[in-house]
Design a protein around this motif. Structure first.
Motif, short mmCIF file in Angstrom:
data_model
loop_
_atom_site.label_atom_id
_atom_site.label_comp_id
_atom_site.label_asym_id
_atom_site.label_seq_id
_atom_site.Cartn_x
_atom_site.Cartn_y
_atom_site.Cartn_z
N ALA A 70 15.70 -12.00 117.38
CA ALA A 70 16.99 -12.14 118.05
C ALA A 70 17.20 -13.54 118.63
O ALA A 70 18.32 -13.92 118.97
CB ALA A 70 17.12 -11.10 119.16
N ALA A 71 16.13 -14.31 118.74
CA ALA A 71 16.24 -15.65 119.35
C ALA A 71 16.86 -16.63 118.38
O ALA A 71 16.61 -16.58 117.16
CB ALA A 71 14.87 -16.14 119.78
N SER A 72 17.68 -17.52 118.89
CA SER A 72 18.29 -18.54 118.05
C SER A 72 17.21 -19.48 117.52
O SER A 72 16.15 -19.65 118.12
CB SER A 72 19.34 -19.32 118.83
N HIS A 73 17.50 -20.10 116.38
CA HIS A 73 16.52 -20.93 115.69
C HIS A 73 16.50 -22.35 116.24
O HIS A 73 17.50 -22.85 116.78
CB HIS A 73 16.84 -20.98 114.19
N VAL A 74 15.36 -23.02 116.07
CA VAL A 74 15.22 -24.43 116.37
C VAL A 74 15.15 -25.17 115.03
O VAL A 74 14.27 -24.90 114.21
CB VAL A 74 13.95 -24.72 117.20
N GLY A 110 -0.12 -20.89 114.75
CA GLY A 110 0.35 -19.68 114.08
C GLY A 110 1.85 -19.49 114.19
O GLY A 110 2.63 -20.45 114.16
N GLN A 111 2.24 -18.24 114.37
CA GLN A 111 3.67 -17.90 114.38
C GLN A 111 4.33 -18.29 115.69
O GLN A 111 3.83 -17.99 116.77
CB GLN A 111 3.85 -16.40 114.15
N PRO A 112 5.48 -18.96 115.64
CA PRO A 112 6.21 -19.28 116.87
C PRO A 112 6.99 -18.08 117.39
O PRO A 112 7.13 -17.08 116.68
CB PRO A 112 7.15 -20.40 116.44
N LEU A 405 9.64 -26.00 122.58
CA LEU A 405 10.91 -25.29 122.38
C LEU A 405 10.74 -23.95 121.66
O LEU A 405 11.51 -23.02 121.90
CB LEU A 405 11.89 -26.17 121.61
N ALA A 406 9.75 -23.84 120.78
CA ALA A 406 9.66 -22.65 119.93
C ALA A 406 8.50 -21.74 120.28
O ALA A 406 8.56 -20.54 119.98
CB ALA A 406 9.54 -23.08 118.46
#
Length: 415
Positions: A70-74, A110-112, A405-406
């Motif tokens: 659901a979070a907006s992308h960087v 790993g995964q942000p 940020l991510a």
């Protein structure tokens, strides 16, 4: 997945694509060198372990999916096209550094939480067709491209034909526009010499300057250079010369970062023994504050009219480009400055006099630009150069910023 070559290695590979026999590289929207470059970028992204996607206009994305859907992308990146005989760094640096940064982040962390993406925009320069920002303009919806598909290059090839030739269907009615991007970060060479003169490592961009471009047409009367008395001449070039001198002096007196340039001048009939009857020249005015630009342009129009009247000439001034200033996000600017201090890099705040894709994102999301110095301030030239150590510093700072940020739970948390 294999580790990225690093920014300088990726840049070196891109520099071999579109090599121009006149010097530098030439990659124009949808031409063969452009296609090869975008295919190479897609392969670089895949090698870095990113999921590759290409949109309907040819923007190439590499995605590192986040855990919070659901979070907006960087988004980070820049443009792959060049001016004719351009340099190896303008645009390409932001793409190569973005790939290197995402590769390193995935290997180390790993995964942000937020999805990270790097983009290679299809076009920014306006070098082939009479339009610019075709890539980011379609993504943000910030530009109106009415009739763009029928625009033609100098060979008479339309944008529509070029797209089809490159394998893109302009009538597919798929959407390039994105609404899931919350932040856009662009690493770029300064393209000036302010940072080099200041011996500064990192530039924190506070705004991309707005710009107005005009064509000024002066209508006088041609006459014999030997038989027409000075007192009754309607000399269009004499009027124009007054205007050019006034413009430079007014810009110098204005100060505060305002710049004004006359780059093109046409004189008719352009014969040594004939009084010029017509003059046409360009005017380019830039500043980070829209009110300052507007006031200066109004003063310019008034001064030019007065100069024309003194020489019994007519004058028209037509605006053909009006780009508003694009302020960068203050919170991210502060974060970049703090990261630079933490890394031990000198930094300074400056505005960008050149336009960038970041300017189109600024009205839609949190946006920031990081500059690294350009040797001699040279850009749009085969002589364009940024030292490997400057590239490494910029990439390291970009990587750390993207991590903050991510990956950090609160993207605006103090470092």
């Amino acid at each position: 997945m294999k580790a990225s070559k690093g920014t300088s290695g990726l840049l070196a590979e891109l520099a071999t694509i579109g090599e121009d026999p006149r010097g530098g590289v030439t990659r124009l929207l949808y031409d063969s060198a452009w296609r090869q470059a975008q295919q190479t970028v897609a392969r670089m992204m895949a090698d870095a372990g990113l999921a590759v996607a290409i949109d309907e206009v040819g923007n190439v994305y590499g995605k590192l999916a986040g855990s919070d859907a659901a979070a907006s992308h960087v988004l980070t990146g820049s443009h792959i096209d060049t001016v004719p005989c351009g340099g190896h760094y303008d645009g390409a640096l932001g793409i190569a550094a973005g790939i290197a940064a995402l590769s390193q982040l995935q290997l180390q962390h790993g995964q942000p939480r937020r999805t990270l993406e790097v983009v290679s925009f299809c076009e920014e320069e306006g070098s082939r067709f009479p339009l610019a920002y075709w890539g980011s303009g379609n993504v943000t919806g910030s530009k109106r491209f009415d009739g763009a598909l029928e625009a033609k290059d100098t060979q008479g090839i339309s944008l529509r034909e070029a797209m089809i030739g490159a394998g893109f269907d302009p009538d597919a009615h798929r959407q390039s526009k994105r609404t899931d991007i919350g932040m856009y970060i662009e690493l770029h060479i300064e393209q000036g010499e302010v940072m080099e003169r200041a011996q500064c490592d990192i530039g924190v961009v506070d705004a991309i300057c707005g710009q107005r471009r005009y064509f000024v047409a002066i209508e006088g009367r041609s006459g014999h250079a030997g038989t027409t008395p000075m007192a009754i001449r309607e000399d269009a070039l004499a009027a124009g010369a007054e205007m050019l001198v006034w413009l430079r002096q007014a810009a110098v007196e204005q100060g505060d970062g305002l710049v004004a340039t006359v780059g093109k001048l046409d004189v008719s009939p352009n014969i040594a023994n004939v009084i010029p009857g017509k003059v046409r020249f360009s005017v380019d005015i830039r500043h980070r504050d829209e009110a300052v630009i507007t006031a200066f342009c109004e003063r310019t129009f008034e001064a030019f009219n007065e100069a024309a009247a003194r020489h019994s000439c007519g004058m028209t001034m037509s605006c053909w480009l009006n780009e508003r200033p694009a302020p960068m996000d203050a919170v991210i600017q502060e974060r970049i400055a703090r990261l630079a201090e933490w890394k031990g890099y000198s930094h300074m705040t400056l505005s960008s006099g050149a336009g960038h894709d970041a300017g189109l994102f600024a009205p839609h999301c949190a946006c920031a630009m990081i500059f690294v110095p350009s040797q001699g301030g040279i850009s749009h030239s085969p002589l364009e150069y940024t030292a490997p150590e400057a590239i490494a510093r910029g990439t390291e700072l970009l990587t750390e910023l993207l991590y903050q940020l991510a990956y950090v739970e609160d993207s605006h948390e103090e470092i």
